[in-house]
Design an enzyme around this catalytic site. Structure first.
Site, PDB file in Angstrom:
ATOM      1  N   HIS A   7      -1.834   7.256   7.620  1.00 47.61           N
ATOM      2  CA  HIS A   7      -0.895   8.170   6.947  1.00 47.61           C
ATOM      3  C   HIS A   7      -1.585   9.497   6.624  1.00 47.61           C
ATOM      4  CE1 HIS A   7       2.835   6.004   6.339  1.00 47.61           C
ATOM      5  NE2 HIS A   7       2.220   4.945   5.849  1.00 47.61           N
ATOM      6  N   GLY A  26       0.832  -1.192   0.000  1.00 45.61           N
ATOM      7  CA  GLY A  26       0.000   0.000   0.000  1.00 45.61           C
ATOM      8  C   GLY A  26       0.871   1.248   0.000  1.00 45.61           C
ATOM      9  N   GLN A  79       3.210   9.962   1.466  1.00 44.82           N
ATOM     10  CA  GLN A  79       4.488   9.245   1.419  1.00 44.82           C
ATOM     11  C   GLN A  79       5.331   9.630   0.203  1.00 44.82           C
ATOM     12  OE1 GLN A  79       2.583   5.190   2.297  1.00 44.82           O
ATOM     13  NE2 GLN A  79       4.612   5.001   3.220  1.00 44.82           N
ATOM     14  N   CYS A 111       6.667  -0.283   6.983  1.00 47.14           N
ATOM     15  CA  CYS A 111       6.211   0.898   6.258  1.00 47.14           C
ATOM     16  C   CYS A 111       7.332   1.378   5.351  1.00 47.14           C
ATOM     17  CB  CYS A 111       5.846   1.985   7.281  1.00 47.14           C
ATOM     18  SG  CYS A 111       5.268   3.515   6.524  1.00 47.14           S
ATOM     19  N   LEU A 112       6.987   1.722   4.122  1.00 47.75           N
ATOM     20  CA  LEU A 112       7.994   2.199   3.178  1.00 47.75           C
ATOM     21  C   LEU A 112       8.643   3.495   3.669  1.00 47.75           C
ATOM     22  CD1 LEU A 112       6.058   1.456  -0.125  1.00 47.75           C
ATOM     23  CD2 LEU A 112       7.960   0.152   0.837  1.00 47.75           C
ATOM     24  N   HIS A 137      -3.636   1.147   8.283  1.00 45.08           N
ATOM     25  CA  HIS A 137      -2.274   1.679   8.173  1.00 45.08           C
ATOM     26  C   HIS A 137      -2.244   2.845   7.167  1.00 45.08           C
ATOM     27  CE1 HIS A 137       2.268   0.957   7.893  1.00 45.08           C
ATOM     28  NE2 HIS A 137       2.030   1.794   6.899  1.00 45.08           N
ATOM     29  N   GLU A 138      -2.863   2.637   5.993  1.00 44.72           N
ATOM     30  CA  GLU A 138      -2.830   3.686   4.959  1.00 44.72           C
ATOM     31  C   GLU A 138      -3.608   4.922   5.393  1.00 44.72           C
ATOM     32  OE1 GLU A 138      -0.640   3.524   2.888  1.00 44.72           O
ATOM     33  OE2 GLU A 138      -0.305   1.388   3.099  1.00 44.72           O
TER      34      GLU A 138
HETATM   35 NI    NI Z   1       3.208   3.096   5.735  1.00 45.03          NI
END
Ligand code: NI
Length: 192
Positions: free
Chosen positions: A150, A47, A52, A104-105, A146-147
């Site tokens: 953000h 995701g 991000q 997480c990226l 999670h998304e």
């Molecule tokens: Ni993340």
């Protein structure tokens, strides 16, 4: 289309609430979503949220890959096709929480054990202008929570209640930590 640089924990944009998208069907939204898709694929994430890639808009993309769904093999962990949502909203349907590993990226190299609501309802609008409404459980519910976090300036470590279970993925994979008490192992982490 372009692979964009991913903002990392500490960057202002990851701490700020994102702005609502006035017109999800606008060409600028499609262009941004194309970059998000390409960036997520390049990073092999499950995701990605617009902040991000340094874009302050309420847009998320995610999927539950076939391999993931097959590994879990439970109700609620069915494969979920790539989903693009503008202005997503979540309603928690269950008081129950379950623990699971997250990555997480924007927090590269680390993973942590995070409690999340087990069952949610979510809705949003696609860049084609279609309304999406779904119920989700398991990993599907986890990745959506999670998304959407953000978009409110929240990273998964802020949801953790036991920071001894935040660490480098390489270390946890080499020597999985003992999970005691109410914390039960649930699946592998997936960067999102
Ligand atoms: Ni993340």
């Amino acid at each position: 289309m372009a692979i964009r640089k991913i903002a990392r924990m500490g960057a202002d944009i990851l701490r700020e609430p994102a702005k609502p998208v006035a017109d999800p069907t606008a060409p600028a939204v499609r262009a941004l979503v194309r970059d998000m898709l390409e960036t997520m694929a390049d990073a092999e994430g499950a995701g990605l949220a617009a902040p991000q890639i340094n874009e302050p808009w309420r847009i998320v993309i995610f999927h539950v890959p076939r391999a993931r769904a097959a590994r879990e093999g439970q109700d609620g962990d069915a494969e979920v096709p790539l989903t693009i949502l503008c202005n997503p909203e979540i309603e928690v349907l269950s008081d129950e929480e379950e623990w699971g590993w997250e990555a997480c990226l924007s927090v590269p190299g680390l993973m942590g054990m995070v409690p999340r609501a087990t069952r949610i309802h979510y809705r949003g609008v696609t860049p084609e202008g279609e309304r999406v409404e779904r119920e989700a459980e398991g990993f599907h519910a986890r990745v959506v929570q999670h998304e959407c976090d953000h978009l409110d300036g929240i990273l998964y470590p802020q949801r953790m209640t036991d920071l001894s279970l935040l660490g480098f993925a390489e270390e946890f994979h080499r020597a999985p930590p003992e999970l005691g008490g109410e914390i039960a192992e649930s699946g592998e982490e997936e960067a999102a």
